[in-house]
Design a protein around this motif. Structure first.
Motif, short mmCIF file in Angstrom:
data_model
loop_
_atom_site.label_atom_id
_atom_site.label_comp_id
_atom_site.label_asym_id
_atom_site.label_seq_id
_atom_site.Cartn_x
_atom_site.Cartn_y
_atom_site.Cartn_z
N SER A 161 -21.13 11.65 -34.04
CA SER A 161 -21.24 12.27 -35.37
C SER A 161 -20.35 13.51 -35.47
O SER A 161 -20.17 14.05 -36.55
N ARG A 162 -19.80 13.96 -34.34
CA ARG A 162 -18.95 15.15 -34.36
C ARG A 162 -17.61 14.83 -33.69
O ARG A 162 -17.49 13.89 -32.90
N LYS A 163 -16.61 15.65 -34.01
CA LYS A 163 -15.29 15.47 -33.41
C LYS A 163 -15.33 15.83 -31.93
O LYS A 163 -16.11 16.67 -31.50
N MET A 164 -14.45 15.18 -31.17
CA MET A 164 -14.24 15.61 -29.80
C MET A 164 -13.60 17.00 -29.86
O MET A 164 -12.67 17.21 -30.66
N ALA A 165 -14.10 17.93 -29.05
CA ALA A 165 -13.65 19.32 -29.16
C ALA A 165 -13.39 19.93 -27.80
O ALA A 165 -14.06 19.60 -26.81
N LYS A 166 -12.44 20.87 -27.77
CA LYS A 166 -12.13 21.60 -26.54
C LYS A 166 -13.29 22.47 -26.11
O LYS A 166 -13.47 22.75 -24.92
N THR A 167 -14.09 22.94 -27.09
CA THR A 167 -15.12 23.94 -26.82
C THR A 167 -16.52 23.36 -26.79
O THR A 167 -17.50 24.11 -26.84
N ALA A 168 -16.68 22.06 -26.72
CA ALA A 168 -18.01 21.46 -26.67
C ALA A 168 -18.79 21.99 -25.47
O ALA A 168 -18.26 22.11 -24.37
N LYS A 169 -20.07 22.33 -25.70
CA LYS A 169 -20.90 22.87 -24.62
C LYS A 169 -21.13 21.83 -23.53
O LYS A 169 -21.24 22.16 -22.35
N ASP A 170 -21.25 20.57 -23.93
CA ASP A 170 -21.46 19.49 -22.97
C ASP A 170 -20.18 18.68 -22.87
O ASP A 170 -19.80 17.99 -23.82
N ALA A 171 -19.50 18.76 -21.73
CA ALA A 171 -18.20 18.10 -21.56
C ALA A 171 -18.33 16.60 -21.30
O ALA A 171 -17.32 15.92 -21.18
N ALA A 172 -19.57 16.09 -21.25
CA ALA A 172 -19.75 14.67 -20.93
C ALA A 172 -19.11 13.77 -21.98
O ALA A 172 -18.70 12.65 -21.68
N GLY A 173 -19.03 14.25 -23.22
CA GLY A 173 -18.48 13.43 -24.29
C GLY A 173 -17.02 13.73 -24.60
O GLY A 173 -16.48 13.20 -25.57
N THR A 174 -16.39 14.58 -23.80
CA THR A 174 -15.01 14.99 -24.04
C THR A 174 -14.11 14.54 -22.89
O THR A 174 -14.39 14.85 -21.73
N VAL A 175 -13.04 13.83 -23.21
CA VAL A 175 -12.04 13.45 -22.22
C VAL A 175 -10.92 14.47 -22.29
O VAL A 175 -10.29 14.65 -23.35
N PHE A 176 -10.68 15.16 -21.19
CA PHE A 176 -9.61 16.15 -21.13
C PHE A 176 -8.35 15.51 -20.55
O PHE A 176 -8.42 14.61 -19.72
N VAL A 177 -7.20 15.99 -20.99
CA VAL A 177 -5.93 15.43 -20.54
C VAL A 177 -5.80 15.50 -19.01
O VAL A 177 -5.23 14.59 -18.39
N LEU A 178 -6.34 16.54 -18.40
CA LEU A 178 -6.21 16.69 -16.96
C LEU A 178 -7.36 16.09 -16.16
O LEU A 178 -7.42 16.24 -14.94
N ASP A 179 -8.27 15.40 -16.83
CA ASP A 179 -9.32 14.68 -16.10
C ASP A 179 -8.70 13.62 -15.19
O ASP A 179 -7.71 12.97 -15.57
N SER A 180 -9.29 13.42 -14.03
CA SER A 180 -8.81 12.37 -13.14
C SER A 180 -9.10 11.00 -13.75
O SER A 180 -10.01 10.86 -14.58
#
Length: 337
Positions: A203-222
């Motif tokens: 229901s929300r955009k993927m964000a750099k500042t999300a408190k829970d990183a479980a739902g965010t894929v970062f460019v530097l993630d393995s």
């Protein structure tokens, strides 16, 4: 706007048409930033465009200086690694003296009412007894970003369009009061890009500042971490792979991510998949491959600080060359110097 051919055979705009875009180091670069903006900047940018890391904007709320410095370097490295022309990339604070001078001139051109009616200031200050003054004045700094570089176009979403309009108001007022110095910028709607939602809460955009990183894929993630996050993505109990954003937002999010990575239609992709497990596995592998080269090149730049510093210094020098005469004119015509 006249067409031509830019670097690598890309279509380009008229040489005098400058487009300005920025990314704020409020958190690590995530998949939505990359698919929605950075990848497009690399593919469509021209030699005249301006891309910068807006680290000064990240200071309007409480921040850790060491983390801000590290995130700024990471974002610079990601932009270069993604293929954005290094000559067009700079860090905002490398022009802090020039921006500080012009921001003051523009603050003396702006009224309190104009700054206070900015929607973002109203929303972020609502219900708070104390906020930083920079939260009120940063739209004037944003105007200085735009006007100092002589930008003609600023691609922004609805939340930033009001700030570009303030830049237009201040440019018009300054030019009318002291003489013609500034280009009149305009906001433009960015081309339709990938709509990447949070994997844990679509229901929300993927964000750099999300408190829970479980739902965010970062460019530097393995690659393994990317796979784990996507395989844990929220779907539903309907059990049918179909592109239905209203009723199946989690499934639709995975299909849109997969479509952005493969340049295929979400409905076409849905028809080729048998279930949610296959959807997640296919999406995970597509994202891993999409990010692989960028992640590796970014890490190589971060591991070579001297090269990254060289690129940064060159970008700062080019930005200074572009703006110095404009600042000098603004200061002189407003009675300074």
């Amino acid at each position: 706007m006249r067409s031509g051919v830019g670097r690598a055979g890309r279509p380009r705009r008229e040489a005098t048409m400058i487009r300005l875009s920025a990314i704020t180091p409020s958190g690590p670069v995530q998949l939505g930033n990359y698919l929605g903006a950075i990848r497009r900047w690399a593919a469509e940018g021209t030699d005249e465009d301006v891309y910068f890391i807006s680290d000064l904007h990240a200071m309007t709320s409480s921040h850790n200086p060491t983390r801000l410095r590290a995130l700024t370097r990471e974002q610079l490295a990601v932009l270069i690694a993604a293929g954005v022309d290094p000559r067009s990339v700079s860090v905002q604070s490398d022009l802090v003296r020039e921006l500080g001078a012009l921001t003051w001139v523009l603050e003396c051109t702006c009224t309190y009412g104009e700054a206070a009616r900015m929607i973002q200031f109203k929303e972020k200050s609502a219900g708070r007894s104390s906020v930083r003054l920079s939260l009120l004045t940063y739209p004037v700094l944003m105007a200085a970003d735009i006007l100092l570089q002589g930008a003609h176009e600023v691609p922004v979403g609805d939340d930033q369009a009001q700030h570009v309009e303030l830049a237009r108001v201040l440019a018009r007022r300054f030019n009318g009061t002291y003489g013609e110095v500034f280009v009149m910028p305009k906001s433009v709607i960015p081309p339709t890009a990938a709509r990447v939602r949070d994997l844990a809460d679509p229901s929300r955009k993927m964000a750099k500042t999300a408190k829970d990183a479980a739902g965010t894929v970062f460019v530097l993630d393995s690659p393994d971490l990317v796979r784990r996050k996507i395989k844990r993505a929220v779907t539903d109990d309907i059990g049918i792979v179909q592109y239905a954003p209203e009723t199946q937002p989690g499934v639709a999010n995975l299909l849109e991510i997969l479509a952005a990575c493969t340049a295929k239609d979400p409905d076409e992709i849905a028809a080729s998949l048998s279930g949610y497990a296959e959807l997640k596995e296919t999406a995970a592998e597509a994202v891993v491959e999409e990010l692989r080269d960028v992640r590796e090149r970014t890490q190589a730049l971060l591991d070579d600080p001297a090269e990254l510093d060289r690129v940064r210094a060159h970008g700062a020098e080019r930005s200074l060359e572009r703006c110095r005469h404009r600042l000098d004119a603004a200061l002189r015509m407003s009675g300074l110097g």
